[in-house]
Motif scaffolding. Structure first.
Motif, PDB file in Angstrom:
ATOM      1  N   LYS A 167      -8.732   2.972   3.436  1.00 37.01           N
ATOM      2  CA  LYS A 167      -8.696   2.857   4.919  1.00 37.01           C
ATOM      3  C   LYS A 167      -7.558   3.331   5.391  1.00 37.01           C
ATOM      4  CE  LYS A 167     -12.559   0.528   4.669  1.00 37.01           C
ATOM      5  NZ  LYS A 167     -14.016   1.080   5.298  1.00 37.01           N
ATOM      6  N   GLU A 168      -7.533   3.855   6.865  1.00 36.16           N
ATOM      7  CA  GLU A 168      -6.421   4.526   7.353  1.00 36.16           C
ATOM      8  C   GLU A 168      -5.124   3.447   7.506  1.00 36.16           C
ATOM      9  OE1 GLU A 168      -7.601   5.550  11.302  1.00 36.16           O
ATOM     10  OE2 GLU A 168      -9.066   7.391  10.362  1.00 36.16           O
ATOM     11  N   ASP A 169      -5.483   2.221   7.396  1.00 37.24           N
ATOM     12  CA  ASP A 169      -4.400   1.094   7.754  1.00 37.24           C
ATOM     13  C   ASP A 169      -3.767   0.763   6.486  1.00 37.24           C
ATOM     14  OD1 ASP A 169      -6.439  -0.357   6.992  1.00 37.24           O
ATOM     15  OD2 ASP A 169      -6.473  -1.698   8.520  1.00 37.24           O
ATOM     16  N   TYR A 170      -4.336   1.378   5.477  1.00 36.69           N
ATOM     17  CA  TYR A 170      -3.319   1.049   4.155  1.00 36.69           C
ATOM     18  C   TYR A 170      -2.190   1.560   3.859  1.00 36.69           C
ATOM     19  CZ  TYR A 170      -7.936  -0.686   1.647  1.00 36.69           C
ATOM     20  OH  TYR A 170      -8.949  -1.226   1.203  1.00 36.69           O
ATOM     21  N   THR A 171      -1.247   1.101   3.266  1.00 32.32           N
ATOM     22  CA  THR A 171      -0.098   1.776   3.124  1.00 32.32           C
ATOM     23  C   THR A 171       0.022   2.534   1.717  1.00 32.32           C
ATOM     24  OG1 THR A 171       0.852  -0.241   1.938  1.00 32.32           O
ATOM     25  CG2 THR A 171       1.531  -0.088   4.127  1.00 32.32           C
ATOM     26  N   ALA A 172       0.608   3.054   1.464  1.00 32.98           N
ATOM     27  CA  ALA A 172       0.713   4.086   0.163  1.00 32.98           C
ATOM     28  C   ALA A 172       0.924   3.228  -0.968  1.00 32.98           C
ATOM     29  CB  ALA A 172       1.796   5.095   0.176  1.00 32.98           C
ATOM     30  N   SER A 173       1.563   2.115  -0.889  1.00 35.21           N
ATOM     31  CA  SER A 173       1.751   1.221  -2.119  1.00 35.21           C
ATOM     32  C   SER A 173       0.524   0.479  -2.263  1.00 35.21           C
ATOM     33  CB  SER A 173       2.932   0.142  -1.688  1.00 35.21           C
ATOM     34  OG  SER A 173       3.009  -0.769  -2.595  1.00 35.21           O
ATOM     35  N   GLN A 174      -0.195  -0.025  -1.140  1.00 35.53           N
ATOM     36  CA  GLN A 174      -1.511  -0.771  -1.358  1.00 35.53           C
ATOM     37  C   GLN A 174      -2.504   0.057  -1.895  1.00 35.53           C
ATOM     38  OE1 GLN A 174      -1.852  -1.943   3.006  1.00 35.53           O
ATOM     39  NE2 GLN A 174      -1.551  -3.898   2.459  1.00 35.53           N
ATOM     40  N   ALA A 175      -2.780   1.408  -1.294  1.00 36.75           N
ATOM     41  CA  ALA A 175      -3.455   2.534  -1.918  1.00 36.75           C
ATOM     42  C   ALA A 175      -3.362   2.580  -3.485  1.00 36.75           C
ATOM     43  CB  ALA A 175      -3.379   3.877  -1.085  1.00 36.75           C
ATOM     44  N   LEU A 176      -2.094   2.667  -3.948  1.00 37.17           N
ATOM     45  CA  LEU A 176      -1.992   2.848  -5.070  1.00 37.17           C
ATOM     46  C   LEU A 176      -2.332   1.810  -6.054  1.00 37.17           C
ATOM     47  CD1 LEU A 176       1.526   4.928  -5.228  1.00 37.17           C
ATOM     48  CD2 LEU A 176      -0.512   5.868  -6.255  1.00 37.17           C
ATOM     49  N   ASP A 177      -1.966   0.636  -5.524  1.00 39.79           N
ATOM     50  CA  ASP A 177      -2.725  -0.510  -6.310  1.00 39.79           C
ATOM     51  C   ASP A 177      -4.014  -0.732  -6.236  1.00 39.79           C
ATOM     52  OD1 ASP A 177      -0.049  -1.577  -6.736  1.00 39.79           O
ATOM     53  OD2 ASP A 177       0.090  -2.895  -4.806  1.00 39.79           O
ATOM     54  N   ARG A 178      -4.665  -0.282  -5.419  1.00 40.46           N
ATOM     55  CA  ARG A 178      -6.078  -0.297  -5.408  1.00 40.46           C
ATOM     56  C   ARG A 178      -6.620   0.908  -6.329  1.00 40.46           C
ATOM     57  NH1 ARG A 178     -11.056  -0.896  -2.823  1.00 40.46           N
ATOM     58  NH2 ARG A 178     -12.185   1.361  -2.435  1.00 40.46           N
ATOM     59  N   ILE A 179      -6.004   1.917  -6.486  1.00 44.97           N
ATOM     60  CA  ILE A 179      -6.598   2.847  -7.378  1.00 44.97           C
ATOM     61  C   ILE A 179      -6.245   2.358  -8.875  1.00 44.97           C
ATOM     62  CG2 ILE A 179      -6.185   5.387  -8.000  1.00 44.97           C
ATOM     63  CD1 ILE A 179      -5.545   5.839  -5.262  1.00 44.97           C
ATOM     64  N   ARG A 180      -5.238   1.763  -9.198  1.00 48.35           N
ATOM     65  CA  ARG A 180      -5.159   1.200 -10.304  1.00 48.35           C
ATOM     66  C   ARG A 180      -5.858   0.433 -10.947  1.00 48.35           C
ATOM     67  NH1 ARG A 180       0.292   0.564  -8.210  1.00 48.35           N
ATOM     68  NH2 ARG A 180       1.743   2.439  -8.885  1.00 48.35           N
ATOM     69  N   HIS A 181      -6.448  -0.245  -9.888  1.00 50.35           N
ATOM     70  CA  HIS A 181      -7.394  -1.467 -10.017  1.00 50.35           C
ATOM     71  C   HIS A 181      -8.748  -1.016 -10.275  1.00 50.35           C
ATOM     72  CE1 HIS A 181      -9.063  -5.351 -10.083  1.00 50.35           C
ATOM     73  NE2 HIS A 181      -9.811  -5.273  -9.219  1.00 50.35           N
ATOM     74  N   ILE A 182      -9.266   0.071  -9.684  1.00 52.47           N
ATOM     75  CA  ILE A 182     -10.653   0.610  -9.795  1.00 52.47           C
ATOM     76  C   ILE A 182     -10.758   1.789 -10.481  1.00 52.47           C
ATOM     77  CG2 ILE A 182     -11.113  -0.835  -7.785  1.00 52.47           C
ATOM     78  CD1 ILE A 182     -11.061   1.884  -6.199  1.00 52.47           C
ATOM     79  N   ALA A 183      -9.851   2.711 -10.882  1.00 56.40           N
ATOM     80  CA  ALA A 183      -9.758   4.002 -11.273  1.00 56.40           C
ATOM     81  C   ALA A 183     -10.766   4.226 -12.281  1.00 56.40           C
ATOM     82  CB  ALA A 183      -8.314   4.455 -11.772  1.00 56.40           C
ATOM     83  N   THR A 184     -10.992   3.238 -13.124  1.00 56.80           N
ATOM     84  CA  THR A 184     -11.579   3.339 -14.420  1.00 56.80           C
ATOM     85  C   THR A 184     -13.140   3.456 -14.256  1.00 56.80           C
ATOM     86  OG1 THR A 184     -11.770   0.976 -15.032  1.00 56.80           O
ATOM     87  CG2 THR A 184      -9.946   2.407 -16.346  1.00 56.80           C
ATOM     88  N   SER A 185     -13.476   3.039 -12.895  1.00 59.37           N
ATOM     89  CA  SER A 185     -14.983   2.915 -12.646  1.00 59.37           C
ATOM     90  C   SER A 185     -15.476   4.120 -11.976  1.00 59.37           C
ATOM     91  CB  SER A 185     -15.237   1.574 -12.041  1.00 59.37           C
ATOM     92  OG  SER A 185     -14.846   0.589 -12.465  1.00 59.37           O
ATOM     93  N   PHE A 186     -14.565   5.231 -11.751  1.00 61.77           N
ATOM     94  CA  PHE A 186     -14.966   6.264 -10.899  1.00 61.77           C
ATOM     95  C   PHE A 186     -14.875   7.719 -11.483  1.00 61.77           C
ATOM     96  CE2 PHE A 186     -13.749   2.858  -7.956  1.00 61.77           C
ATOM     97  CZ  PHE A 186     -14.743   2.931  -6.858  1.00 61.77           C
ATOM     98  N   GLU A 187     -15.492   8.500 -11.380  1.00 61.73           N
ATOM     99  CA  GLU A 187     -15.809  10.032 -11.983  1.00 61.73           C
ATOM    100  C   GLU A 187     -14.289  10.470 -11.722  1.00 61.73           C
ATOM    101  OE1 GLU A 187     -18.885  13.639 -12.170  1.00 61.73           O
ATOM    102  OE2 GLU A 187     -19.467  11.656 -11.446  1.00 61.73           O
ATOM    103  N   THR A 188     -13.745  10.386 -10.417  1.00 56.35           N
ATOM    104  CA  THR A 188     -12.660  11.376 -10.145  1.00 56.35           C
ATOM    105  C   THR A 188     -11.863  10.654  -9.133  1.00 56.35           C
ATOM    106  OG1 THR A 188     -11.686  13.615  -9.292  1.00 56.35           O
ATOM    107  CG2 THR A 188     -13.833  12.885  -8.450  1.00 56.35           C
ATOM    108  N   ILE A 189     -10.580  10.832  -9.424  1.00 57.27           N
ATOM    109  CA  ILE A 189      -9.468  10.054  -8.412  1.00 57.27           C
ATOM    110  C   ILE A 189      -8.359  11.031  -7.978  1.00 57.27           C
ATOM    111  CG2 ILE A 189      -9.919   7.819  -9.585  1.00 57.27           C
ATOM    112  CD1 ILE A 189      -7.166   8.368 -11.043  1.00 57.27           C
ATOM    113  N   TYR A 190      -8.709  12.357  -8.153  1.00 53.24           N
ATOM    114  CA  TYR A 190      -7.693  13.387  -7.723  1.00 53.24           C
ATOM    115  C   TYR A 190      -7.517  13.658  -6.399  1.00 53.24           C
ATOM    116  CZ  TYR A 190      -7.618  14.030 -12.803  1.00 53.24           C
ATOM    117  OH  TYR A 190      -7.432  13.524 -13.965  1.00 53.24           O
ATOM    118  N   VAL A 191      -8.963  13.378  -5.568  1.00 51.34           N
ATOM    119  CA  VAL A 191      -9.337  13.585  -4.279  1.00 51.34           C
ATOM    120  C   VAL A 191      -9.461  12.205  -3.762  1.00 51.34           C
ATOM    121  CG1 VAL A 191     -10.017  14.787  -2.393  1.00 51.34           C
ATOM    122  CG2 VAL A 191      -9.445  16.015  -4.369  1.00 51.34           C
TER     123      VAL A 191
END
Length: 463
Positions: free
Chosen positions: A159-183
């Motif tokens: 979401k646009e109102d996420y901070t970079a820190s919040q976004a990274l926390d979200r990615i760490r939490h869900i990354a293993t469930s997705f095909e790609t996280i580079y974009v």
């Protein structure tokens, strides 16, 4: 056993590696040395394991696949050809099938379902989790060979109102469930795509910065009904790892990744080559098809060409008096129509390829035809001079030699115009240029070429 593992890890050429692993695996499976076979497969990449399994006799494919761990099996299964996937589905116990099938990425699962009988699809669907059933049904709802059908719903959105820190926390939490996280894809509250963000830029951003400040708002996307070939060209043009797919309301519904695009480009290239050769392509493995299927795929255009070639026979029949008086003329007919056909095939090949890659557009029809006509004239001149000398050497008659040489010049010019122009005509009529051009060029060159040759002979030889 140490010696076997060391041999595999010497990292030889990929084909040599696959051949080596295949031979060792087949020998070990035949002698029921399953632990040794499993050890050999451990350092091998999933794609290479899939190639090895496909090359094994069918009775050993299931045994080899059972040696893999759950995570390895899922990765390898997605790399297998659909016929092998179907075979494994039939031979596996039901719970094992469902676990692997449920863990597949949605786009790979849909690709498999497209190959399975409807009865099997319904049975498998019943046992998917609600989430996976919903994702799979979404993709199956789109037309075949469109972005919606080949996309995956496994992507990371922010979401646009996420901070970079919040976004990274979200990615760490869900990354293993997705095909790609580079974009990463940025959406508003209505799931409308508003921007993209690379993982690199997110990592480099200050923790307190908002996603709206660091995202790229100028988004290149494709629609769910965009043709898969156009999707491939988009990814190729922009050097994307993935392209977002949106619906009619610009809501993000999935992404198409570059690995899927490579498969698409291979499929499209194979289809174009088969079509250019007059062979029907229906997606199955041609070299594993039955002889009856092979014959059926080839016979349609052969019949069409057989019928059109009767026109050439009619032309020759109508000019029998010319051939009766100068029988040596008949010896050069195959040379003339074959040479003209080759010139036409060359012209049509470069034009069709240009249209497919969009290097050439329909608006450029006149410059392309003029260019191909010039090439045909130049080729005809060079070939005509050589053939004139050769014909005189064979027959000792300059009039016959000049007749053959001048005919080849005109036929080459005609073939180049036909080869350069017909693909544009069929493209404008929404027909496949690769499918339609070959028989029409062949007919034009054969019929008109023979007619021109015999008319020139009648004129020069005074018959």
């Amino acid at each position: 056993m140490t010696e076997v593992t060391t041999t595999v890890r010497l990292n030889p050429d990929r084909e040599e590696l696959q051949g080596l692993v295949r031979a060792q695996i087949e020998t070990l499976l035949e002698t029921s040395q399953f632990d040794a076979a499993k050890t050999i497969l451990t350092p091998v990449q999933p794609a290479d394991i899939a190639d090895v399994i496909e090359s094994l006799p069918s009775r050993l494919q299931v045994l080899a696949f059972r040696l893999l761990s759950k995570n390895e099996a899922i990765d390898v299964y997605e790399h297998l050809a659909p016929p092998v996937q179907e075979s494994l589905l039939e031979d596996f116990k039901h719970p094992e099938v469902l676990e692997i099938f449920n863990q597949m990425s949605p786009d790979d699962r849909v690709r498999l379902l497209d190959e399975l009988p409807a009865k099997v699809v319904r049975q498998l669907f019943k046992h998917l989790s609600n989430e996976e059933r919903k994702a799979t049904s979404l993709l199956l709802g789109y037309k075949p060979e469109t972005a919606g059908r080949i996309m995956t719903t496994e992507y990371v959105s922010l979401k646009e109102d996420y901070t970079a820190s919040q976004a990274l926390d979200r990615i760490r939490h869900i990354a293993t469930s997705f095909e790609t996280i580079y974009v990463l894809y940025v959406t508003d509250d209505s799931r409308r795509l508003t921007g993209t963000l690379s993982l690199r830029n997110l990592v480099m951003a200050r923790p307190e910065e908002y996603i709206a400040q660091i995202m790229v708002p100028d988004v290149v996307s494709v629609h769910t009904n965009t043709d898969q070939e156009e999707v491939a060209r988009t990814i190729q043009h922009y050097d994307f790892l993935a392209v977002p797919v949106v619906d009619s309301e610009q809501r993000l519904v999935g992404i198409v990744t570059v690995d899927d695009v490579i498969d698409i480009l291979e499929e499209e290239a194979t289809e174009d080559i088969y079509t250019a050769g007059g062979v029907q392509s229906q997606g199955d493995d041609y070299f594993k098809s039955s002889l009856m299927t092979v014959a059926r795929k080839r016979v349609v255009w052969l019949f069409i060409l057989l019928i059109t070639n009767t026109l050439t026979s009619q032309v020759i029949h109508s000019q029998e008096d010319v051939l009766q008086k100068t029988i040596t003329l008949a010896a050069f007919i195959p040379l003339l129509i074959d040479a003209g056909g080759n010139v036409g095939a060359q012209s049509s090949t470069v034009v069709i390829r240009g249209l497919n890659t969009e290097d050439v557009r329909l608006t450029q029809v006149l410059p392309v035809i003029v260019r191909e006509g010039g090439a045909g004239a130049l080729l005809g001149l060079m070939l005509g001079i050589v053939v004139t000398v050769w014909a005189y050497f064979l027959q000792g008659d300059w009039l016959v030699a000049i007749t053959v040489g001048s005919s080849l010049f005109i036929i080459s010019l005609l073939a180049a115009f036909a080869g350069g122009g017909l693909p544009f005509l069929f493209k404008s009529m929404k027909l496949d240029p690769a499918l339609m051009s070959a028989p029409f060029i062949t007919t034009a060159v054969d019929v008109l070429g023979v007619a021109i040759y015999l008319l020139i002979a009648r004129s020069l030889l005074g018959i």
